[in-house]
Motif scaffolding. Structure first.
Motif, short mmCIF file in Angstrom:
data_model
loop_
_atom_site.label_atom_id
_atom_site.label_comp_id
_atom_site.label_asym_id
_atom_site.label_seq_id
_atom_site.Cartn_x
_atom_site.Cartn_y
_atom_site.Cartn_z
N LEU A 92 -47.30 87.23 -55.27
CA LEU A 92 -48.68 87.23 -55.76
C LEU A 92 -49.28 85.83 -55.74
O LEU A 92 -50.41 85.62 -56.17
CB LEU A 92 -48.74 87.78 -57.18
CG LEU A 92 -48.51 89.29 -57.34
CD1 LEU A 92 -48.28 89.64 -58.79
CD2 LEU A 92 -49.69 90.06 -56.78
N THR A 93 -48.51 84.85 -55.23
CA THR A 93 -48.97 83.46 -55.29
C THR A 93 -50.37 83.29 -54.71
O THR A 93 -51.23 82.65 -55.31
CB THR A 93 -47.97 82.56 -54.54
OG1 THR A 93 -46.68 82.75 -55.12
CG2 THR A 93 -48.36 81.09 -54.65
N ALA A 94 -50.60 83.94 -53.57
CA ALA A 94 -51.90 83.77 -52.90
C ALA A 94 -53.03 84.46 -53.67
O ALA A 94 -54.20 84.14 -53.48
CB ALA A 94 -51.83 84.30 -51.49
N THR A 117 -44.60 76.98 -52.78
CA THR A 117 -45.98 76.52 -52.77
C THR A 117 -46.55 77.03 -54.09
O THR A 117 -46.53 78.22 -54.36
CB THR A 117 -46.78 77.17 -51.63
OG1 THR A 117 -45.92 78.05 -50.92
CG2 THR A 117 -47.41 76.14 -50.74
N ALA A 118 -47.03 76.11 -54.90
CA ALA A 118 -47.48 76.51 -56.24
C ALA A 118 -48.75 77.33 -56.15
O ALA A 118 -49.64 77.05 -55.35
CB ALA A 118 -47.70 75.27 -57.08
N ALA A 119 -48.80 78.36 -56.98
CA ALA A 119 -50.02 79.14 -57.10
C ALA A 119 -51.02 78.31 -57.87
O ALA A 119 -50.66 77.55 -58.75
CB ALA A 119 -49.74 80.44 -57.85
N SER A 120 -52.28 78.46 -57.50
CA SER A 120 -53.26 77.63 -58.19
C SER A 120 -53.87 78.38 -59.36
O SER A 120 -53.88 79.60 -59.38
CB SER A 120 -54.35 77.21 -57.21
OG SER A 120 -54.82 78.33 -56.52
N TRP A 121 -54.36 77.63 -60.33
CA TRP A 121 -55.07 78.19 -61.47
C TRP A 121 -56.55 78.25 -61.12
O TRP A 121 -57.01 77.52 -60.25
CB TRP A 121 -54.84 77.33 -62.70
CG TRP A 121 -53.47 77.48 -63.26
CD1 TRP A 121 -52.33 76.86 -62.81
CD2 TRP A 121 -53.08 78.31 -64.34
NE1 TRP A 121 -51.26 77.27 -63.55
CE2 TRP A 121 -51.68 78.16 -64.51
CE3 TRP A 121 -53.75 79.18 -65.20
CZ2 TRP A 121 -50.97 78.83 -65.48
CZ3 TRP A 121 -53.04 79.85 -66.17
CH2 TRP A 121 -51.66 79.68 -66.30
N GLN A 165 -50.74 96.39 -56.13
CA GLN A 165 -50.78 94.97 -56.49
C GLN A 165 -50.84 94.80 -58.00
O GLN A 165 -50.19 93.94 -58.58
CB GLN A 165 -52.01 94.31 -55.86
CG GLN A 165 -51.90 94.16 -54.36
CD GLN A 165 -53.22 93.76 -53.73
OE1 GLN A 165 -54.29 94.16 -54.18
NE2 GLN A 165 -53.14 92.96 -52.67
N ARG A 166 -51.61 95.70 -58.65
CA ARG A 166 -51.77 95.61 -60.10
C ARG A 166 -50.42 95.81 -60.80
O ARG A 166 -50.08 95.12 -61.73
CB ARG A 166 -52.77 96.67 -60.56
CG ARG A 166 -53.81 96.13 -61.49
CD ARG A 166 -54.83 97.18 -61.85
NE ARG A 166 -55.71 97.47 -60.74
CZ ARG A 166 -56.52 98.54 -60.71
NH1 ARG A 166 -56.53 99.39 -61.71
NH2 ARG A 166 -57.31 98.74 -59.69
N GLN A 167 -49.66 96.79 -60.29
CA GLN A 167 -48.34 97.06 -60.87
C GLN A 167 -47.45 95.82 -60.73
O GLN A 167 -46.71 95.48 -61.65
CB GLN A 167 -47.72 98.27 -60.16
CG GLN A 167 -46.41 98.74 -60.73
CD GLN A 167 -46.57 99.36 -62.13
OE1 GLN A 167 -47.65 99.43 -62.66
NE2 GLN A 167 -45.46 99.78 -62.70
N ARG A 168 -47.57 95.14 -59.59
CA ARG A 168 -46.76 93.93 -59.39
C ARG A 168 -47.19 92.83 -60.36
O ARG A 168 -46.36 92.02 -60.79
CB ARG A 168 -46.88 93.44 -57.94
CG ARG A 168 -45.87 94.14 -57.04
CD ARG A 168 -46.36 94.26 -55.61
NE ARG A 168 -46.65 92.99 -54.99
CZ ARG A 168 -47.48 92.86 -53.95
NH1 ARG A 168 -48.08 93.92 -53.45
NH2 ARG A 168 -47.71 91.68 -53.43
#
Lengths: 267, 360
Positions: A133-135, B10-14, A148-151
């Motif tokens: 979910l980083t992106a 790669t850090a997630a951004s706030w 996605q919401r569940q994740r």
């Protein structure tokens, strides 16, 4: 029995809603380090069992023990640092972002002034990475797809970073690829030292991914043990009212349940 | 940490509005929402500015230097009396009372998870009015009597709603429905009391019932200030847990929040905050209902922000007060008549907005 191994168990547990008792004298041990899967038909008491073990539902009688101590006498915050729970139906407030929601998992670790530590940040980043979910971190949760919401919710439990994680139907709303992804993630978490307890609907997934299986019917435990030893045609019929044939899963070597044609037992 | 990062991430951004402030002399950082902070500070500055401007307006129009001189105690007696005794007391009461009402509304709305869960909707104000009416009409008591009556009436109503709603677990919807029922019941009692009273007492009671700060004294200001000072430390202490409630009980409990105890505290604080204001100024409607809802839309936080709600409440009430005493001058309307209009506009906007959303 008082050392910290995060051994969760129930003793003669009765629990339910209002005056209705759903769990009837359940004594159960969750093996530390296991990926325990609870299976059973609808309304058999699976979620009630999970909710009782997370103290969302008080025991009517009997006890839930964590390392020998009754959880009803533990401090809520202390308990939340050891047991994380993914509830079945969680609602996200309007327009909250993914990273904000996931960071709420750190709540039990934070003091009065809610400082944000390196550990908090690292746990949130790791949880987002593990659930890919980083992106999407700054997206609004209500704009995401069901999967996605569940994740996101799973990521919140991951960020809580508890040795014990209870997941109430973590694969609901997910398509097959995402179901497998979540279950593989559970296996990875399990291998890195977390004890997992999950309610699953799909029996074959339960048998393949679980290391310990608990079958429940009408609030009582019918069987518990490693899937390879517990899953039998008799147990499936008793639990689900379905006649089946059990074969070996050619992919994983675990039991594979094949319902017979017209196998539903009229009851 | 039982989880160890296996590879460099790669850090997630706030979100851009989230900032991390280093706490001096500590390795910790404070996470703040820049947008919330800006909104809160802007509203506070606006409220103070309107308040200051309001000091210059009235029967005798003064300029800013007169007002400043009076505040420093350097003006002549006449101006000093107008500014400090007549205007400053009511304006301070408007600022503090607006903030207290808005905080109370924010607490009730978070508690019930419903934008209608506000003290004026769930019958609390009506109950306070009943208490004040009994104090004023039946016992013919002084100002202190009505203040005490309002306080007791409000607390008694809150206790009654709480006990009735608690019987099957304290859910927000039950609280609201039972509150509306009790409100209707008490409303009819109030009408009965007014109809049977002597005309003079009925008129003064009716003005009180509309919510008025026209006769505000420094004693009234003190009442509200004390209530705020007592409640604020508790609010600060609980604010973290309160922000977990909108996620639902299951999520909050399993993140370590003692939901039942938290709810009881929130009710106690919310009731104290409104009771303080209602007892000295009467049931000023709609500030508690409107301010938190507008504040949450301004800050875009998703959960009702307590500080921004308080500042908006102060701004709304001080502005309403300015309007109420100038619009048909020299007659001074009760401020409640203006806040009712504000509330009406809000409800119309809500209806239009909602139907647009439903059509989309």
């Amino acid at each position: 029995m008082n050392s910290i191994v995060n051994q969760l168990s129930t003793q003669g547990l009765h629990a339910g809603y209002d005056k209705r008792t759903i769990l009837d004298n359940v004594s159960l041990e969750i093996p530390p380090g296991s990926f325990t899967v609870i299976v059973g038909a609808n309304a058999s008491g699976k979620s009630t069992l999970l909710r009782s073990m997370a103290r969302l539902l008080p025991a009517q009688s009997g006890r839930v023990l964590l390392d020998g101590a009754d959880i009803s006498s533990m401090r809520t915050k202390e308990l939340a640092r050891r047991i994380g729970l993914l509830p079945q139906s969680a609602v996200a407030p309007e327009s909250i972002t993914v990273i904000d929601l996931v960071s709420r998992g750190r709540h039990p670790h934070q003091g009065i002034f809610r400082q944000w530590t390196q550990t908090d940040e690292a746990a949130v980043q790791q949880a987002l990475a593990d659930t890919r979910l980083t992106a999407l971190a700054t997206s609004a949760v209500d704009q995401l797809s069901g999967g996605q919401r569940q994740r996101v919710w799973i990521a919140m439990v991951l960020a809580q970073d508890t040795p014990l994680m209870l997941l109430d139907e973590p694969t609901t709303f997910l398509d097959l690829a995402h179901q497998i992804e979540v279950l593989e993630l559970c296996t990875t978490l399990n291998k890195t030292g977390h004890t997992l307890v999950a309610v699953l609907h799909d029996l074959n997934q339960a048998a393949r991914y679980g290391t310990h299986l608990v079958a429940i019917k009408d609030g009582t435990i019918l069987a518990q043990g490693p899937p390879a030893e517990t899953v039998t045609a008799e147990l499936i019929e008793a639990t689900f009212g379905v006649r089946s044939r059990i074969v070996e899963d050619p992919e994983s070597g675990t039991p594979l349940i094949i319902p017979l044609a017209h196998g539903a037992v009229q009851g | 940490m039982t989880q160890t990062p296996t590879k460099q991430l790669t850090a997630a951004s706030w979100p851009a509005s989230t900032r991390f402030l280093k706490i001096p002399g500590s390795r910790h950082t404070l996470r703040v929402n820049l947008r919330s902070l800006t909104v809160t500070v802007t509203l506070a500055v606006l409220a103070l500015a309107v308040g200051f401007w309001s000091l210059t307006i009235g029967d005798s129009t003064l300029n800013f230097s007169d007002v400043l001189a009076a505040l420093r105690g350097q003006a002549d007696d006449g101006i000093y009396r107008v500014v400090v005794h007549w205007r400053l007391s009511r304006i301070t009461l408007a600022l503090l009372g607006g903030a207290a009402l808005a905080l109370s509304g924010a607490l009730f709305q978070t508690l019930t998870n419903n934008p209608l869960g506000s003290p004026d909707i769930i019958g609390f104000n009506t109950g306070a009015y009943t208490g004040a009416l009994i104090g004023m009409l039946v016992f013919q008591t002084s100002h202190t009597g009505s203040v005490l009556g309002a306080m007791l009436g409000g607390l008694f109503t809150a206790a009654m709603i709480y006990l009735l709603a608690l019987r099957k677990g304290l859910t927000g919807f039950r609280l609201i429905v039972i509150g509306i029922g009790i409100s209707a019941l008490l409303g009819s009692i109030n009408t009965y009391l007014l109809l049977t009273a002597k005309l003079e007492s009925a008129v003064s009671a009716a003005i009180w019932g509309a919510g008025s700060i026209n006769t505000a004294t420094w004693a009234d200001v003190l009442t509200v200030a004390v209530v705020l000072l007592v409640c604020l430390p508790f609010l600060a202490r609980l604010s973290g847990d309160i922000s977990m409630l909108p996620f639902g009980d299951d999520v909050a409990i399993s993140r370590g929040v003692q939901v039942d105890r938290l709810r009881r505290w929130m009710i106690l604080l919310a009731v104290a905050l409104t009771a303080g204001v209602v007892s000295v100024a009467g049931p000023i409607a709609f500030i508690a209902l409107v301010a938190p809802q507008i504040a949450v839309r301004m800050t875009k936080t998703g959960t009702i922000p307590l500080p921004a709600s308080a500042m908006l409440g102060a701004l709304l009430l001080v502005t309403s007060d300015l309007i109420s005493r100038t619009i048909v001058a020299p007659t001074q309307l009760p401020v409640g008549t203006v806040t009712v209009v504000v509330g009406g506009c809000y409800l119309v906007w809500l209806l239009i907005n909602q139907s647009r959303k439903n059509r989309a």
